[in-house]
Design a protein around this motif. Structure first.
Motif, PDB file in Angstrom:
ATOM      1  N   GLY A   3       0.806  -1.203   0.000  1.00 35.96           N
ATOM      2  CA  GLY A   3       0.000   0.000   0.000  1.00 35.96           C
ATOM      3  C   GLY A   3       0.847   1.265   0.000  1.00 35.96           C
ATOM      4  O   GLY A   3       1.872   1.333   0.682  1.00 35.96           O
ATOM      5  N   LEU A   4       0.415   2.235  -0.768  1.00 38.48           N
ATOM      6  CA  LEU A   4       0.937   3.599  -0.708  1.00 38.48           C
ATOM      7  C   LEU A   4      -0.200   4.428  -0.133  1.00 38.48           C
ATOM      8  O   LEU A   4      -1.229   4.622  -0.786  1.00 38.48           O
ATOM      9  N   THR A   5      -0.061   4.871   1.109  1.00 44.08           N
ATOM     10  CA  THR A   5      -1.129   5.588   1.792  1.00 44.08           C
ATOM     11  C   THR A   5      -0.697   7.028   2.001  1.00 44.08           C
ATOM     12  O   THR A   5       0.360   7.302   2.556  1.00 44.08           O
ATOM     13  N   THR A   6      -1.516   7.954   1.524  1.00 38.92           N
ATOM     14  CA  THR A   6      -1.217   9.377   1.582  1.00 38.92           C
ATOM     15  C   THR A   6      -2.320  10.050   2.380  1.00 38.92           C
ATOM     16  O   THR A   6      -3.508   9.805   2.157  1.00 38.92           O
ATOM     17  N   PHE A   7      -1.929  10.941   3.326  1.00 37.96           N
ATOM     18  CA  PHE A   7      -2.940  11.515   4.201  1.00 37.96           C
ATOM     19  C   PHE A   7      -2.373  12.712   4.950  1.00 37.96           C
ATOM     20  O   PHE A   7      -1.179  13.039   4.855  1.00 37.96           O
ATOM     21  N   LEU A   8      -3.246  13.332   5.733  1.00 38.82           N
ATOM     22  CA  LEU A   8      -2.884  14.461   6.578  1.00 38.82           C
ATOM     23  C   LEU A   8      -2.981  14.015   8.030  1.00 38.82           C
ATOM     24  O   LEU A   8      -4.052  13.594   8.486  1.00 38.82           O
ATOM     25  N   MET A   9      -1.890  14.080   8.741  1.00 42.02           N
ATOM     26  CA  MET A   9      -1.863  13.777  10.163  1.00 42.02           C
ATOM     27  C   MET A   9      -2.291  15.036  10.930  1.00 42.02           C
ATOM     28  O   MET A   9      -1.722  16.117  10.734  1.00 42.02           O
ATOM     29  N   GLU A  10      -3.294  14.865  11.797  1.00 42.38           N
ATOM     30  CA  GLU A  10      -3.815  16.006  12.548  1.00 42.38           C
ATOM     31  C   GLU A  10      -3.977  15.641  14.020  1.00 42.38           C
ATOM     32  O   GLU A  10      -4.063  14.468  14.391  1.00 42.38           O
ATOM     33  N   PRO A  15       1.599  16.520   6.695  1.00 43.38           N
ATOM     34  CA  PRO A  15       1.327  15.425   5.759  1.00 43.38           C
ATOM     35  C   PRO A  15       2.189  14.201   6.066  1.00 43.38           C
ATOM     36  O   PRO A  15       3.283  14.301   6.642  1.00 43.38           O
ATOM     37  N   GLU A  16       1.679  13.056   5.635  1.00 43.99           N
ATOM     38  CA  GLU A  16       2.434  11.811   5.765  1.00 43.99           C
ATOM     39  C   GLU A  16       2.105  10.894   4.585  1.00 43.99           C
ATOM     40  O   GLU A  16       0.974  10.896   4.072  1.00 43.99           O
ATOM     41  N   THR A  17       3.089  10.134   4.158  1.00 42.82           N
ATOM     42  CA  THR A  17       2.912   9.133   3.103  1.00 42.82           C
ATOM     43  C   THR A  17       3.665   7.878   3.511  1.00 42.82           C
ATOM     44  O   THR A  17       4.852   7.949   3.834  1.00 42.82           O
ATOM     45  N   ASN A  18       2.968   6.745   3.516  1.00 43.49           N
ATOM     46  CA  ASN A  18       3.557   5.481   3.960  1.00 43.49           C
ATOM     47  C   ASN A  18       3.583   4.461   2.835  1.00 43.49           C
ATOM     48  O   ASN A  18       2.675   4.412   2.006  1.00 43.49           O
ATOM     49  N   VAL A  19       4.599   3.629   2.835  1.00 48.48           N
ATOM     50  CA  VAL A  19       4.638   2.420   2.019  1.00 48.48           C
ATOM     51  C   VAL A  19       4.578   1.243   2.986  1.00 48.48           C
ATOM     52  O   VAL A  19       5.423   1.131   3.882  1.00 48.48           O
ATOM     53  N   ARG A  20       3.580   0.379   2.836  1.00 45.08           N
ATOM     54  CA  ARG A  20       3.326  -0.646   3.843  1.00 45.08           C
ATOM     55  C   ARG A  20       2.894  -1.948   3.194  1.00 45.08           C
ATOM     56  O   ARG A  20       2.425  -1.962   2.049  1.00 45.08           O
ATOM     57  N   THR A  21       3.036  -3.026   3.960  1.00 44.98           N
ATOM     58  CA  THR A  21       2.528  -4.324   3.548  1.00 44.98           C
ATOM     59  C   THR A  21       1.952  -5.012   4.773  1.00 44.98           C
ATOM     60  O   THR A  21       1.964  -4.455   5.881  1.00 44.98           O
ATOM     61  N   ASP A  55      -1.890 -10.575  13.055  1.00 44.28           N
ATOM     62  CA  ASP A  55      -1.701  -9.877  11.779  1.00 44.28           C
ATOM     63  C   ASP A  55      -1.527  -8.392  12.012  1.00 44.28           C
ATOM     64  O   ASP A  55      -1.987  -7.833  13.018  1.00 44.28           O
ATOM     65  N   GLY A  56      -0.856  -7.733  11.076  1.00 43.72           N
ATOM     66  CA  GLY A  56      -0.631  -6.304  11.211  1.00 43.72           C
ATOM     67  C   GLY A  56       0.088  -5.723  10.020  1.00 43.72           C
ATOM     68  O   GLY A  56       0.213  -6.351   8.963  1.00 43.72           O
ATOM     69  N   VAL A  57       0.580  -4.514  10.209  1.00 42.63           N
ATOM     70  CA  VAL A  57       1.233  -3.730   9.160  1.00 42.63           C
ATOM     71  C   VAL A  57       2.735  -3.727   9.388  1.00 42.63           C
ATOM     72  O   VAL A  57       3.206  -3.563  10.523  1.00 42.63           O
ATOM     73  N   TRP A  58       3.476  -3.902   8.302  1.00 44.66           N
ATOM     74  CA  TRP A  58       4.917  -3.685   8.309  1.00 44.66           C
ATOM     75  C   TRP A  58       5.204  -2.532   7.357  1.00 44.66           C
ATOM     76  O   TRP A  58       4.797  -2.548   6.188  1.00 44.66           O
ATOM     77  N   PHE A  59       5.889  -1.511   7.851  1.00 39.97           N
ATOM     78  CA  PHE A  59       6.169  -0.326   7.048  1.00 39.97           C
ATOM     79  C   PHE A  59       7.531  -0.455   6.376  1.00 39.97           C
ATOM     80  O   PHE A  59       8.548  -0.670   7.041  1.00 39.97           O
ATOM     81  N   LEU A  60       7.543  -0.258   5.074  1.00 35.57           N
ATOM     82  CA  LEU A  60       8.794  -0.160   4.331  1.00 35.57           C
ATOM     83  C   LEU A  60       9.354   1.262   4.425  1.00 35.57           C
ATOM     84  O   LEU A  60      10.572   1.447   4.375  1.00 35.57           O
ATOM     85  N   SER A  61       8.477   2.245   4.547  1.00 36.19           N
ATOM     86  CA  SER A  61       8.916   3.624   4.757  1.00 36.19           C
ATOM     87  C   SER A  61       7.735   4.444   5.220  1.00 36.19           C
ATOM     88  O   SER A  61       6.567   4.120   4.948  1.00 36.19           O
ATOM     89  N   LEU A  62       8.045   5.538   5.927  1.00 38.65           N
ATOM     90  CA  LEU A  62       7.051   6.527   6.331  1.00 38.65           C
ATOM     91  C   LEU A  62       7.681   7.897   6.135  1.00 38.65           C
ATOM     92  O   LEU A  62       8.703   8.210   6.766  1.00 38.65           O
ATOM     93  N   ASP A 102       2.926   9.977  -9.919  1.00 34.87           N
ATOM     94  CA  ASP A 102       4.349   9.936 -10.257  1.00 34.87           C
ATOM     95  C   ASP A 102       5.079   9.628  -8.957  1.00 34.87           C
ATOM     96  O   ASP A 102       5.160  10.477  -8.074  1.00 34.87           O
ATOM     97  N   GLN A 103       5.566   8.401  -8.823  1.00 35.38           N
ATOM     98  CA  GLN A 103       6.167   8.008  -7.550  1.00 35.38           C
ATOM     99  C   GLN A 103       7.324   7.053  -7.775  1.00 35.38           C
ATOM    100  O   GLN A 103       7.349   6.300  -8.749  1.00 35.38           O
ATOM    101  N   ASP A 104       8.286   7.102  -6.858  1.00 36.08           N
ATOM    102  CA  ASP A 104       9.305   6.057  -6.798  1.00 36.08           C
ATOM    103  C   ASP A 104       9.590   5.659  -5.349  1.00 36.08           C
ATOM    104  O   ASP A 104      10.646   5.115  -5.053  1.00 36.08           O
ATOM    105  N   LEU A 105       8.645   5.906  -4.443  1.00 36.73           N
ATOM    106  CA  LEU A 105       8.822   5.484  -3.055  1.00 36.73           C
ATOM    107  C   LEU A 105       8.818   3.964  -2.925  1.00 36.73           C
ATOM    108  O   LEU A 105       9.538   3.411  -2.082  1.00 36.73           O
ATOM    109  N   LEU A 106       8.014   3.275  -3.737  1.00 37.31           N
ATOM    110  CA  LEU A 106       8.019   1.817  -3.683  1.00 37.31           C
ATOM    111  C   LEU A 106       9.378   1.283  -4.115  1.00 37.31           C
ATOM    112  O   LEU A 106       9.931   0.377  -3.483  1.00 37.31           O
TER     113      LEU A 106
END
Length: 238
Positions: A53-60, A77-83, A92-99, A205-209
């Motif tokens: 997942g590439l999740t894009t959002f606003l942290m408030e 703002p925050e953008t995460n790459v997760r699986t 079960d849960g989330v493992w983050f490749l980057s935040l 347009d991304q290369d975070l993955l």
């Protein structure tokens, strides 16, 4: 279909709100994801595939218990790459490749306390009508310049029959895994059901993955949008 129930945290250590959320997910071969995981975690699959997942959002409203949210520090703002993974206990849960986050202090704090792979980035989230724009350029640590520019149009809310097993697999996640002092640790996440909306990808347009060690996606993502949810984070444990 009902989402799995969220845990109830009696002693959260952080409060957040995740707003203007867009989930973008791609299928990957399980072996391509498993090689990126630490010992003790196994990639979780749906329909025979691992999902990234590439999740894009606003942290408030970011704050600790008993402390008010501060206008500048508590919103970014925050953008995460997760699986998605399971541990040896079957949790079960989330493992983050980057935040990537737009506040250096938040990046330093999350790295120091939770061992999460946060990066300081130049970021923006813009909501105009039904259009959402997300921008990310990585600063530190590298690779400097890793990016994500996305424009999404959100549509109507999901009808209850549309909230299917895949939607819950990709969004209803109540645990994160991380590495603290060289050992796997976990923390629970409490939040209500996501109010999901349809979404259409206008531009990406991304290369975070790729910066996280993955091949570039070769197919369109599965999208879910949401106005957001309040979140409570527990302390990590082994």
């Amino acid at each position: 279909m009902q989402a799995p129930p969220s845990p109830h945290l009696t002693h959260p250590v952080m409060y957040h709100r995740w707003s203007e959320m867009t989930f973008m997910h791609w299928r990957y071969p399980p072996a391509a994801i498993q090689r990126l995981l630490p010992p003790g975690l196994t990639v979780e699959t749906f329909d025979g595939a691992a999902w990234v997942g590439l999740t894009t959002f606003l942290m408030e409203d970011v704050r600790a218990p008993g402390v008010p949210a501060l206008p500048w520090l508590s919103r970014f703002p925050e953008t995460n790459v997760r699986t998605y993974v399971r541990d040896e206990l079957g949790r079960d849960g989330v493992w983050f490749l980057s935040l990537d986050a737009g506040r250096l202090l938040a990046v330093l704090g999350a790295r120091a306390t939770y061992g999460l792979p946060y990066f300081w980035s130049r970021m923006a989230v813009r909501a105009v009508g039904e259009r959402r724009g997300y921008r990310c350029r990585r600063r530190l640590p590298g690779p400097v310049g890793a990016r994500c520019d996305a424009i999404v149009e959100v549509g109507p809310p999901f009808a209850e029959p549309e909230r299917d097993e895949l939607a819950h697999f990709l969004t209803a996640r109540y645990r994160l895994f991380t590495t603290v002092a060289g050992r796997t640790a976990t923390a629970q996440i409490e939040h209500p059901d996501w109010p999901l909306r349809h979404a259409r990808l206008v531009r990406l347009d991304q290369d975070l993955l790729q910066a996280g060690g993955l091949d570039a996606p070769d197919h369109p993502p599965v999208l879910h949008g949401s106005p957001g949810v309040p979140v409570r984070i527990g302390m990590w444990t082994r």
